[in-house]
Write an enzyme that holds these catalytic residues in place. Structure first.
Site, PDB file in Angstrom:
ATOM      1  N   GLY A 412     -25.795  84.831 -59.715  1.00  0.00           N
ATOM      2  CA  GLY A 412     -25.874  84.603 -58.273  1.00  0.00           C
ATOM      3  C   GLY A 412     -25.252  83.276 -57.886  1.00  0.00           C
ATOM      4  N   SER A 413     -25.851  82.641 -56.887  1.00  0.00           N
ATOM      5  CA  SER A 413     -25.243  81.436 -56.307  1.00  0.00           C
ATOM      6  C   SER A 413     -25.274  80.218 -57.207  1.00  0.00           C
ATOM      7  CB  SER A 413     -25.927  81.109 -54.972  1.00  0.00           C
ATOM      8  OG  SER A 413     -25.656  82.121 -54.030  1.00  0.00           O
TER       9      SER A 413
END
Length: 674
Positions: A412-413
Site C-alpha cells: 500500500g502507501s
C-alpha cells in the site's frame, strides 16, 4: 617285487621325516594365538590354544560367545594385540611356564581402551600331542573383568543448547515444567471428567493410569505434563481433591505466544525425520526441532550424548568399574539479535489482531523483532497436542498457525516514500515542485478505458508537492510521478531497494516482488505499483529495512538474526543521495505531525513514518479487505525502526488504527529505556 620295495622305503622315509619335525616353540604358539586374536577368531583360539584347566573353567559360551557379543555390542574395532619378543637365546623348559608381556589396544563406542597383561603358556599333552597352550581368564577381555561380572553400557545425556536474546533473556531454554497427577486415595472421582477435559485426556486414560499394578492409595500417579506457562491452569487443577503435581525438567519458551513463530518448538521425532536422519544417531524416543529456530538450528542446538562402558560387580554395593567413557557434548548456546521484551511489547500491542511486525536497528541491520499475530503456545505442541485442540487452532479464522512475517503483502502507501526516492534519483521528481490535481479520480487519457486512479483526500490543497502528497497520501500524485519516470526506470529504481530478489537473511522469507513476472505490462499497472498495489508484494522485514535508507543516507544493511553475525554489513548502497534522504526524513516527520496518523503524534517521542492501506479486491459483492500499515521511528533517536501491518482494518479507522498500536510500542519502549 622291486616296486613294492620302493613303496615301503618311501613310507619309511616319510615316517622318519614326521618324527624329525620340531615341536613349535612357545613364541611360535604365541604368534599364532595373537594372530587369531587380532582376527576375532575366538573359535580357533578356544579349540587349539587353551589349556585343559582353562577349558574346564570356561566353556565356549564364556569364551567364544561372550567375546563375539562384546565385539558387536561395544562396536569394538581396530583391535591390535602385540607382544614383547623375548631374547633369541631364550631356552624353553617344557616343565616351566612360558610367560610373555602382551599389549592390547582397541577402539570402542566409548573411545579407546588399552592395557598390558602377562600371558602364560603351559606345556601340555592334548589328544596324545604335546604342545604349548595358553592360560586364559576374562581379564584378557578387560583387566578388571571377572567371570561373574557383567559389562554394561550407559548413556550420558547431553543438554540441548539454549536460545537467548540480545540481552540474555531466555527464548528457548532447558527449564522446568509440571507433571500433574493424582493421589488415588484422596481423589474426588466425581470430578474425573472435569479434570480429564482440562488436561486434554479421556476419563478412560485416567482409569488406565490409576489401575496399574504398582499403584497404591497414597502414591502419586502421573497423568500429564504441563508447561510453566500453564501455571494458572495448574492452580485451578490442584484445587480438585487428590490432584497434585511435581516439577520436572522440560524445555521452556518463557515468552510463549509472542515468540512462538520465531522460536518454534521441539517435539518427538517423526518417522520421516528419523528416516532422513538415520545416520546421525537419532532414536525413536528423541526430541527434535520441529519448527522455527528450534528446527533451523537443530544441528547446533542438539547435544551429543556421551557413552560409558563399565563393569558391574556382583557384590552388593560394589562401585562399577569404568572401562571407557566418552563425555557428553552439550549443544551450543545461541544468541539472537532479537529483543524479546520488545517483541512481547509489539505482540501485546497488536491485541490478538491478525497481522505482522518487524523491528530493526537502522544503524546496524540487526533484527530486533519478528512478530506474527495471533499465535499459539509452543509448549503445547512440544508436549503433544490433542486432535481436538489442533483442530480448533487450524480452523480458527484468524489463522494463529500461519506465520505472517514469512509471507509477502501488498505494501500500500508505505511504498510511496520508495517511489519518491526513485523519482528523485532518476531526476524526474522535484520535491518542491507542485502539481495541480483536482477531483477524486484521474486517468491519463481515454486509452485507459475504465481504469482510474482514486485518492482518499480530494480536499488536499493545490499545488501538490511531495510533502503534501505524503501527508495526504495522494495516489494520483505518485501515479503521475511514476508515469513521468517511466516503467524501466521505476523497475530499476525499486530493484536497488531489493525488490525481485531474496533477502540475505537466516530465515526463509517470501521475496518481495514488483509483479508476478517481474515486469510492468501497462501504464495502469505502473500507476498501481507506485502506491504499493497491483501485483507488488513485500515481506514485513524487507519493508522495515527499506526505510533504513532514509536514515543512513542511502544504505540498506543486511538484516542479521544471530549475534555472531557481523553488524552493519551493507546489502544495498547508494539507494538515494544524502540530500534526498534528508528530504525524506523531513517529510516523514511531517506525515506524523500534520497527517492522519495523529495517534502517533506523541508529545515526548517525535515519531516519523508513513501509514498505508492496501486494498484486496473483493471476491464477491461488498467491500474488499484492507490491510493497514505503519512504518515509523523516533526522528531524534532512530535506534528502532518498526514496521507493522494489521489485516482487516476497513472497519477500524484504517491505518490510523495501526499507528495507534505502534505508538503504544514506542511509549512502552521509551519508558523501559528511562
Amino acid at each position: 617285487m622291486r616296486n613294492r620295495l620302493l613303496t615301503l622305503l618311501g613310507f619309511c622315509f616319510l615316517f622318519i621325516l614326521a618324527g624329525c619335525e620340531k615341536e613349535p616353540t612357545p613364541v611360535e604358539r604365541l604368534e599364532a594365538y595373537v594372530d587369531l586374536w587380532n582376527k576375532h577368531d575366538f573359535t580357533q583360539m578356544y579349540n587349539q590354544f587353551l589349556t585343559n584347566e582353562t577349558k574346564q573353567e570356561f566353556d565356549t559360551a564364556n569364551f567364544i560367545d561372550r567375546q563375539d557379543k562384546l565385539i558387536k555390542d561395544l562396536a569394538i574395532d581396530d583391535l591390535e594385540v602385540t607382544y614383547t619378543k623375548p631374547d633369541q637365546e631364550t631356552e624353553w623348559d617344557p616343565k616351566e611356564p612360558a610367560a610373555f608381556n602382551i599389549q592390547v589396544k582397541m577402539n570402542t563406542l566409548a573411545g579407546p581402551v588399552s592395557f598390558e597383561k602377562k600371558l602364560v603358556f603351559i606345556h601340555e599333552t592334548h589328544d596324545e600331542e604335546e604342545n604349548w597352550f595358553a592360560n586364559w581368564d576374562p581379564s584378557f577381555i578387560f583387566p578388571e573383568l571377572d567371570a561373574k561380572d557383567t559389562v554394561g553400557i550407559a548413556t550420558i545425556e547431553s543438554k540441548r543448547g539454549e536460545i537467548l536474546d540480545r540481552n540474555d533473556q531466555p527464548i528457548a531454554i532447558n527449564g522446568k515444567g509440571f507433571e500433574v497427577g493424582i493421589v488415588p486415595g484422596k481423589f474426588d472421582d466425581a470430578r474425573k471428567a472435569e479434570f480429564a477435559k482440562s488436561i486434554g485426556v479421556t476419563p478412560e486414560f485416567i482409569d488406565k493410569q490409576l489401575n496399574q499394578s504398582w499403584v497404591k492409595p497414597d502414591y502419586f500417579v502421573p497423568i500429564a505434563k504441563m508447561a510453566r506457562t500453564d501455571a494458572n491452569l495448574l492452580d485451578s487443577l490442584i484445587a480438585i481433591p487428590g490432584v497434585t503435581y511435581q516439577k520436572t525438567p522440560m524445555r521452556e519458551y518463557p515468552y510463549g505466544e509472542a515468540l512462538a513463530h520465531l522460536s518454534g518448538y521441539i517435539g518427538k521425532i517423526t518417522a520421516e525425520q528419523l528416516e532422513e536422519k538415520k545416520d546421525q544417531g537419532y532414536k525413536e524416543s528423541d526430541l527434535i526441532g520441529r519448527q522455527g529456530l528450534e528446527r533451523l538450528l537443530e544441528d547446533r542446538l542438539r547435544g551429543q550424548d556421551g557413552i560409558r562402558i563399565f563393569i558391574k560387580k556382583p557384590d552388593v554395593g560394589a562401585e562399577p568399574v569404568v572401562i571407557a567413557e566418552k563425555p557428553a557434548t552439550d549443544g551450543e548456546t545461541i544468541h539472537v539479535t532479537i529483543d524479546a521484551d520488545l517483541q512481547k511489547l509489539i505482540y501485546d500491542s497488536m491485541k490478538g489482531e491478525p497481522g505482522t511486525s518487524a523491528a530493526v536497528d537502522p544503524k546496524t541491520g540487526e533484527t530486533l523483532a519478528l512478530v506474527s499475530s495471533p499465535s499459539f503456545d509452543p509448549a503445547h505442541f512440544m508436549l503433544g497436542m490433542s486432535g481436538e485442540r489442533y483442530k480448533q487452532l487450524s480452523e480458527d479464522p484468524l489463522q494463529p498457525l500461519f506465520n505472517r512475517f514469512a509471507a509477502a503483502y501488498a505494501p500500500g502507501s508505505t511504498m510511496k516514500p520508495i517511489t519518491a526516492a526513485v523519482g528523485m534519483e532518476v531526476g524526474t521528481l522535484n520535491p518542491a515542485e507542485g502539481i495541480v490535481i483536482n477531483g477524486r479520480t484521474w486517468q491519463k487519457d481515454a486509452s485507459w478505458g475504465n481504469y482510474k486512479v482514486s485518492r482518499l483526500h480530494p480536499e488536499a490543497p493545490n499545488p501538490m508537492d511531495l510533502k503534501k502528497a505524503l501527508i495526504y497520501s495522494d495516489n494520483i500524485y505518485f501515479a503521475q510521478q511514476a508515469l513521468k519516470m517511466g516503467r524501466q526506470p521505476f523497475i530499476d529504481g525499486v530493484h536497488k531497494f531489493g525488490f525481485g530478489e531474496t533477502m540475505p537473511f537466516a530465515l526463509n522469507l517470501s521475496a518481495s516482488q514488483i509483479s508476478n513476472d517481474g515486469k510492468i505490462s501497462s501504464e495502469g499497472q505502473l500507476a498501481d505499483s507506485s502506491f504499493g498495489q497491483g501485483q507488488m508484494l513485500t515481506n514485513i522485514l524487507h519493508l522495515a529495512s527499506m526505510y533504513e535508507a532514509f536514515l543512513t543516507d542511502g544504505v540498506i544493511y543486511k538484516p542479521t538474526l544471530y549475534a555472531e553475525e557481523e553488524k552493519g554489513q551493507v546489502w544495498k548502497k547508494d539507494v538515494l543521495s544524502a540530500d534526498h534522504a534528508s528530504v525524506m526524513r523531513s517529510n516523514l516527520r511531517s506525515v506524523v505531525v500534520d497527517g492522519f496518523a495523529q495517534a502517533a503524534n506523541l508529545p515526548d517521542i517525535p515519531l516519523a513514518g508513513k501509514t498505508g492501506t492496501a486494498e484486496l479486491k473483493a471476491t464477491g459483492e461488498g467491500r474488499g479487505q484492507e490491510n493497514g500499515f505503519f512504518v515509523t521511528y523516533n526522528s531524534e533517536n532512530p535506534t528502532l525502526l518498526l514496521a507493522m501491518m494489521i489485516e482487516h482494518v476497513e472497519d477500524n479507522d484504517g491505518s490510523g488504527y495501526v499507528a495507534a498500536m505502534a505508538a503504544e510500542v514506542f511509549k512502552a519502549y521509551h519508558a523501559k529505556l528511562q
